[in-house]
Design a protein around this motif. Sequence first.
Motif, PDB file in Angstrom:
ATOM      1  N   LEU A  15     111.965  19.347  14.383  1.00  0.00           N
ATOM      2  CA  LEU A  15     112.046  17.976  13.870  1.00  0.00           C
ATOM      3  C   LEU A  15     111.078  17.055  14.600  1.00  0.00           C
ATOM      4  CD1 LEU A  15     115.912  17.691  13.468  1.00  0.00           C
ATOM      5  CD2 LEU A  15     114.213  17.696  11.625  1.00  0.00           C
ATOM      6  N   ALA A  16     110.940  17.252  15.905  1.00  0.00           N
ATOM      7  CA  ALA A  16     110.033  16.419  16.692  1.00  0.00           C
ATOM      8  C   ALA A  16     108.580  16.628  16.266  1.00  0.00           C
ATOM      9  CB  ALA A  16     110.206  16.699  18.178  1.00  0.00           C
ATOM     10  N   LEU A  17     108.251  17.803  15.791  1.00  0.00           N
ATOM     11  CA  LEU A  17     106.895  18.037  15.273  1.00  0.00           C
ATOM     12  C   LEU A  17     106.591  17.050  14.154  1.00  0.00           C
ATOM     13  CD1 LEU A  17     104.247  19.653  14.950  1.00  0.00           C
ATOM     14  CD2 LEU A  17     105.505  21.145  13.392  1.00  0.00           C
ATOM     15  N   PHE A  18     107.554  16.865  13.246  1.00  0.00           N
ATOM     16  CA  PHE A  18     107.342  15.910  12.155  1.00  0.00           C
ATOM     17  C   PHE A  18     107.295  14.482  12.663  1.00  0.00           C
ATOM     18  CE2 PHE A  18     108.856  19.646   9.925  1.00  0.00           C
ATOM     19  CZ  PHE A  18     107.922  19.718   8.903  1.00  0.00           C
ATOM     20  N   GLU A  19     108.065  14.200  13.710  1.00  0.00           N
ATOM     21  CA  GLU A  19     107.981  12.878  14.346  1.00  0.00           C
ATOM     22  C   GLU A  19     106.543  12.592  14.752  1.00  0.00           C
ATOM     23  OE1 GLU A  19     108.963  10.731  18.576  1.00  0.00           O
ATOM     24  OE2 GLU A  19     109.990  12.603  18.111  1.00  0.00           O
ATOM     25  N   TYR A  20     105.922  13.553  15.427  1.00  0.00           N
ATOM     26  CA  TYR A  20     104.561  13.359  15.907  1.00  0.00           C
ATOM     27  C   TYR A  20     103.535  13.373  14.780  1.00  0.00           C
ATOM     28  CZ  TYR A  20     105.937  13.293  20.730  1.00  0.00           C
ATOM     29  OH  TYR A  20     106.483  12.915  21.918  1.00  0.00           O
TER      30      TYR A  20
ATOM     31  N   LEU B 130     105.050   1.781   8.150  1.00  0.00           N
ATOM     32  CA  LEU B 130     105.717   2.802   7.332  1.00  0.00           C
ATOM     33  C   LEU B 130     105.709   4.166   8.022  1.00  0.00           C
ATOM     34  CD1 LEU B 130     104.477   1.832   3.758  1.00  0.00           C
ATOM     35  CD2 LEU B 130     106.766   1.503   4.726  1.00  0.00           C
ATOM     36  N   LEU B 131     104.577   4.525   8.625  1.00  0.00           N
ATOM     37  CA  LEU B 131     104.495   5.801   9.343  1.00  0.00           C
ATOM     38  C   LEU B 131     105.423   5.812  10.558  1.00  0.00           C
ATOM     39  CD1 LEU B 131     100.662   6.502   9.103  1.00  0.00           C
ATOM     40  CD2 LEU B 131     102.490   7.865   8.056  1.00  0.00           C
ATOM     41  N   LEU B 132     105.519   4.673  11.248  1.00  0.00           N
ATOM     42  CA  LEU B 132     106.420   4.590  12.399  1.00  0.00           C
ATOM     43  C   LEU B 132     107.880   4.691  11.968  1.00  0.00           C
ATOM     44  CD1 LEU B 132     104.681   1.912  14.636  1.00  0.00           C
ATOM     45  CD2 LEU B 132     104.953   4.347  15.124  1.00  0.00           C
ATOM     46  N   ILE B 133     108.223   4.145  10.810  1.00  0.00           N
ATOM     47  CA  ILE B 133     109.593   4.272  10.310  1.00  0.00           C
ATOM     48  C   ILE B 133     109.903   5.745  10.034  1.00  0.00           C
ATOM     49  CG2 ILE B 133     111.125   3.784   8.357  1.00  0.00           C
ATOM     50  CD1 ILE B 133     109.754   0.973   8.260  1.00  0.00           C
ATOM     51  N   LEU B 134     108.991   6.438   9.335  1.00  0.00           N
ATOM     52  CA  LEU B 134     109.191   7.873   9.070  1.00  0.00           C
ATOM     53  C   LEU B 134     109.306   8.652  10.368  1.00  0.00           C
ATOM     54  CD1 LEU B 134     106.733   8.454   6.099  1.00  0.00           C
ATOM     55  CD2 LEU B 134     109.215   8.685   6.055  1.00  0.00           C
ATOM     56  N   SER B 135     108.425   8.352  11.303  1.00  0.00           N
ATOM     57  CA  SER B 135     108.448   9.018  12.602  1.00  0.00           C
ATOM     58  C   SER B 135     109.795   8.848  13.284  1.00  0.00           C
ATOM     59  CB  SER B 135     107.333   8.452  13.482  1.00  0.00           C
ATOM     60  OG  SER B 135     107.478   8.863  14.809  1.00  0.00           O
ATOM     61  N   ASN B 136     110.325   7.649  13.234  1.00  0.00           N
ATOM     62  CA  ASN B 136     111.580   7.373  13.924  1.00  0.00           C
ATOM     63  C   ASN B 136     112.791   7.980  13.236  1.00  0.00           C
ATOM     64  OD1 ASN B 136     111.466   5.554  16.444  1.00  0.00           O
ATOM     65  ND2 ASN B 136     109.787   4.915  15.130  1.00  0.00           N
ATOM     66  N   VAL B 137     112.722   8.187  11.938  1.00  0.00           N
ATOM     67  CA  VAL B 137     113.801   8.914  11.264  1.00  0.00           C
ATOM     68  C   VAL B 137     113.859  10.334  11.816  1.00  0.00           C
ATOM     69  CG1 VAL B 137     114.543   9.897   9.063  1.00  0.00           C
ATOM     70  CG2 VAL B 137     113.816   7.497   9.178  1.00  0.00           C
ATOM     71  N   PHE B 138     112.700  10.989  11.891  1.00  0.00           N
ATOM     72  CA  PHE B 138     112.673  12.348  12.436  1.00  0.00           C
ATOM     73  C   PHE B 138     113.060  12.357  13.917  1.00  0.00           C
ATOM     74  CE2 PHE B 138     110.131  13.214   8.639  1.00  0.00           C
ATOM     75  CZ  PHE B 138     110.709  14.404   8.239  1.00  0.00           C
ATOM     76  N   MET B 139     112.606  11.354  14.671  1.00  0.00           N
ATOM     77  CA  MET B 139     112.929  11.280  16.088  1.00  0.00           C
ATOM     78  C   MET B 139     114.440  11.170  16.294  1.00  0.00           C
ATOM     79  SD  MET B 139     112.010   8.371  18.906  1.00  0.00           S
ATOM     80  CE  MET B 139     113.185   7.221  18.262  1.00  0.00           C
ATOM     81  N   THR B 140     115.082  10.321  15.500  1.00  0.00           N
ATOM     82  CA  THR B 140     116.524  10.138  15.648  1.00  0.00           C
ATOM     83  C   THR B 140     117.271  11.432  15.376  1.00  0.00           C
ATOM     84  OG1 THR B 140     116.335   7.802  15.079  1.00  0.00           O
ATOM     85  CG2 THR B 140     118.516   8.811  14.838  1.00  0.00           C
ATOM     86  N   PHE B 141     116.868  12.154  14.329  1.00  0.00           N
ATOM     87  CA  PHE B 141     117.534  13.424  14.037  1.00  0.00           C
ATOM     88  C   PHE B 141     117.197  14.488  15.080  1.00  0.00           C
ATOM     89  CE2 PHE B 141     118.144  11.492   9.861  1.00  0.00           C
ATOM     90  CZ  PHE B 141     119.476  11.781   9.675  1.00  0.00           C
ATOM     91  N   ALA B 142     115.978  14.471  15.609  1.00  0.00           N
ATOM     92  CA  ALA B 142     115.605  15.448  16.642  1.00  0.00           C
ATOM     93  C   ALA B 142     116.389  15.194  17.934  1.00  0.00           C
ATOM     94  CB  ALA B 142     114.102  15.382  16.918  1.00  0.00           C
ATOM     95  N   TRP B 143     116.540  13.942  18.305  1.00  0.00           N
ATOM     96  CA  TRP B 143     117.194  13.615  19.565  1.00  0.00           C
ATOM     97  C   TRP B 143     118.713  13.635  19.477  1.00  0.00           C
ATOM     98  CZ3 TRP B 143     114.453   9.109  22.563  1.00  0.00           C
ATOM     99  CH2 TRP B 143     113.120   9.470  22.802  1.00  0.00           C
ATOM    100  N   TYR B 144     119.261  13.190  18.339  1.00  0.00           N
ATOM    101  CA  TYR B 144     120.709  12.988  18.266  1.00  0.00           C
ATOM    102  C   TYR B 144     121.404  13.774  17.163  1.00  0.00           C
ATOM    103  CZ  TYR B 144     119.345   9.163  21.254  1.00  0.00           C
ATOM    104  OH  TYR B 144     118.807   8.443  22.270  1.00  0.00           O
TER     105      TYR B 144
ATOM    106  N   PRO C  33      99.301   9.457  13.852  1.00  0.00           N
ATOM    107  CA  PRO C  33      98.431   8.723  12.921  1.00  0.00           C
ATOM    108  C   PRO C  33      98.783   7.232  12.832  1.00  0.00           C
ATOM    109  CG  PRO C  33      99.172  10.754  11.907  1.00  0.00           C
ATOM    110  CD  PRO C  33      99.946  10.592  13.187  1.00  0.00           C
ATOM    111  N   ALA C  34     100.068   6.905  12.942  1.00  0.00           N
ATOM    112  CA  ALA C  34     100.467   5.496  12.901  1.00  0.00           C
ATOM    113  C   ALA C  34      99.778   4.718  14.008  1.00  0.00           C
ATOM    114  CB  ALA C  34     101.983   5.371  13.022  1.00  0.00           C
TER     115      ALA C  34
END
Length: 122
Positions: free
Chosen positions: A48-53, A8-22, A58-59
């Motif tokens: 946005l990447a801060l929230f990714e991390y 679940l944490l990795l899914i949240l992380s990747n949502v932020f990552m996708t918006f930060a990168w693209y 923690p994940a």
Amino acid sequence: MKGLYTILLLILSNVFMTFAWYGHLHFKKLSLLQHLGLWSVVLISWGLALFEYIFQVPANKIGFQENGGPFSLIQLKTIQEVISLTVFAIISVYVFKSDKLAWNHLLGFVFLVLAVYFIFKK
């Protein structure tokens, strides 16, 4: 339960990552953001990447075997990549509306599932 928290944490992380990168590639569609310069875009992406991390670190800590979690390092990375590509595909199709899922995308996801199977096989 640690495995579920990790995913679940990795899914949240990747949502932020996708918006930060693209996400900035679609600023031109938003009148408030379409005139931003490169440095403004970089700073927004960093935010946005801060929230990714905040979710990703923690994940991995929770999920790693040596910290009492259920996953090896290779398994964590495999899970991360599958989640990353899945989240990206969903956001690309349904949020950015820049692509449509085709047969080759679905076949690629089948291969991802096979990769996970082989990585997790003892």
